[in-house]
Scaffold this motif. Sequence first.
Motif, short mmCIF file in Angstrom:
data_model
loop_
_atom_site.label_atom_id
_atom_site.label_comp_id
_atom_site.label_asym_id
_atom_site.label_seq_id
_atom_site.Cartn_x
_atom_site.Cartn_y
_atom_site.Cartn_z
N HIS A 294 0.92 -1.21 0.11
CA HIS A 294 0.08 0.06 -0.10
C HIS A 294 0.74 1.03 0.03
CE1 HIS A 294 -3.52 -2.41 0.67
NE2 HIS A 294 -3.04 -3.07 1.45
N ASP A 295 1.90 1.40 -0.95
CA ASP A 295 2.64 2.45 -1.03
C ASP A 295 2.51 3.60 -1.75
OD1 ASP A 295 5.00 0.76 -0.10
OD2 ASP A 295 4.89 -0.31 -1.90
N PRO A 296 2.70 4.78 -1.48
CA PRO A 296 3.79 4.97 -0.16
C PRO A 296 2.99 5.15 0.98
CG PRO A 296 3.37 6.99 -1.49
CD PRO A 296 2.53 6.09 -2.23
N VAL A 297 3.68 4.99 2.05
CA VAL A 297 3.06 5.11 3.54
C VAL A 297 3.51 6.52 3.69
CG1 VAL A 297 3.44 4.74 5.78
CG2 VAL A 297 3.08 2.95 4.13
N LEU A 298 2.48 7.23 4.37
CA LEU A 298 2.83 8.74 4.60
C LEU A 298 3.11 8.87 6.16
CD1 LEU A 298 3.13 12.01 4.10
CD2 LEU A 298 0.56 11.86 4.29
N LEU A 299 4.39 9.37 6.54
CA LEU A 299 4.77 9.56 7.76
C LEU A 299 4.57 11.09 8.22
CD1 LEU A 299 7.89 7.64 8.43
CD2 LEU A 299 5.83 7.01 9.06
N VAL A 300 3.43 11.19 9.33
CA VAL A 300 3.26 12.73 9.79
C VAL A 300 3.67 12.75 11.15
CG1 VAL A 300 1.59 14.29 10.21
CG2 VAL A 300 1.31 13.02 8.24
N ARG A 301 4.73 13.52 11.65
CA ARG A 301 5.23 13.68 13.07
C ARG A 301 4.30 14.35 13.80
NH1 ARG A 301 11.73 15.03 12.98
NH2 ARG A 301 12.24 13.71 11.09
N VAL A 302 3.97 14.16 14.94
CA VAL A 302 2.91 14.63 15.70
C VAL A 302 3.74 14.68 17.09
CG1 VAL A 302 0.68 14.25 17.03
CG2 VAL A 302 1.11 13.98 14.54
N ALA B 281 11.88 -0.48 9.84
CA ALA B 281 10.90 -1.50 10.01
C ALA B 281 9.72 -1.67 9.17
CB ALA B 281 10.26 -1.28 11.56
N LEU B 282 9.23 -0.59 8.75
CA LEU B 282 8.36 -0.48 7.58
C LEU B 282 8.76 -1.19 6.18
CD1 LEU B 282 6.80 2.96 8.03
CD2 LEU B 282 5.57 1.05 8.32
N MET B 283 9.86 -0.90 5.97
CA MET B 283 10.60 -1.46 4.81
C MET B 283 10.85 -2.83 4.91
SD MET B 283 12.81 1.65 3.16
CE MET B 283 11.87 2.82 2.40
N ARG B 284 11.53 -3.37 6.31
CA ARG B 284 11.72 -4.89 6.69
C ARG B 284 10.50 -5.59 6.38
NH1 ARG B 284 11.74 -4.80 12.31
NH2 ARG B 284 9.67 -4.99 11.83
N ASP B 285 9.33 -4.93 6.64
CA ASP B 285 7.91 -5.68 6.59
C ASP B 285 7.27 -5.48 4.98
OD1 ASP B 285 8.54 -6.68 8.98
OD2 ASP B 285 7.11 -5.34 10.07
N GLY B 286 7.96 -5.06 4.26
CA GLY B 286 7.38 -4.90 2.84
C GLY B 286 7.02 -3.93 2.20
N VAL B 287 7.05 -2.55 2.91
CA VAL B 287 6.69 -1.31 2.43
C VAL B 287 7.75 -0.75 1.47
CG1 VAL B 287 6.12 1.12 2.81
CG2 VAL B 287 5.34 -0.61 4.15
N ARG B 288 7.57 -0.63 0.28
CA ARG B 288 8.68 -0.33 -0.70
C ARG B 288 9.08 1.36 -0.74
NH1 ARG B 288 11.44 -4.32 -1.05
NH2 ARG B 288 12.27 -3.21 -2.72
N ARG B 289 8.09 2.23 -0.42
CA ARG B 289 8.26 3.58 -0.27
C ARG B 289 7.53 4.26 0.86
NH1 ARG B 289 5.78 5.90 -4.97
NH2 ARG B 289 4.36 4.00 -4.81
N VAL B 290 8.17 5.30 1.47
CA VAL B 290 7.69 5.79 2.47
C VAL B 290 7.98 7.53 2.31
CG1 VAL B 290 7.91 6.34 5.15
CG2 VAL B 290 8.36 3.83 4.23
N LEU B 291 6.99 8.36 2.32
CA LEU B 291 6.74 9.37 2.15
C LEU B 291 6.75 10.24 3.65
CD1 LEU B 291 7.00 11.67 0.03
CD2 LEU B 291 4.31 11.57 -0.21
N GLY B 292 7.73 11.47 3.89
CA GLY B 292 7.70 11.90 5.02
C GLY B 292 6.85 13.30 4.66
#
Length: 53
Positions: free
Chosen positions: A9-17, A31-42
């Motif tokens: 379900h890429d990309p995963v969006l990370l929002v700092r709170v 950890a996200l990439m280890r478990d199969g997420v290919r792209r993470v967007l800050g």
Amino acid sequence: MDWRGIAGHDPVLLVRVGDVDGAFLRALVEALMRDGVRRVLGQDGTLFEAVRA
């Protein structure tokens, strides 16, 4: 934590709170990439992509 449920379900969006330090953010991205997420967007537009072997 087990992040396999969001793999594909890429990309995963990370929002700092609140106060989140860089080491924690890096560990979460790894950890996200280890478990199969290919792209993470800050929230600042930074894109982290898994390296394909």
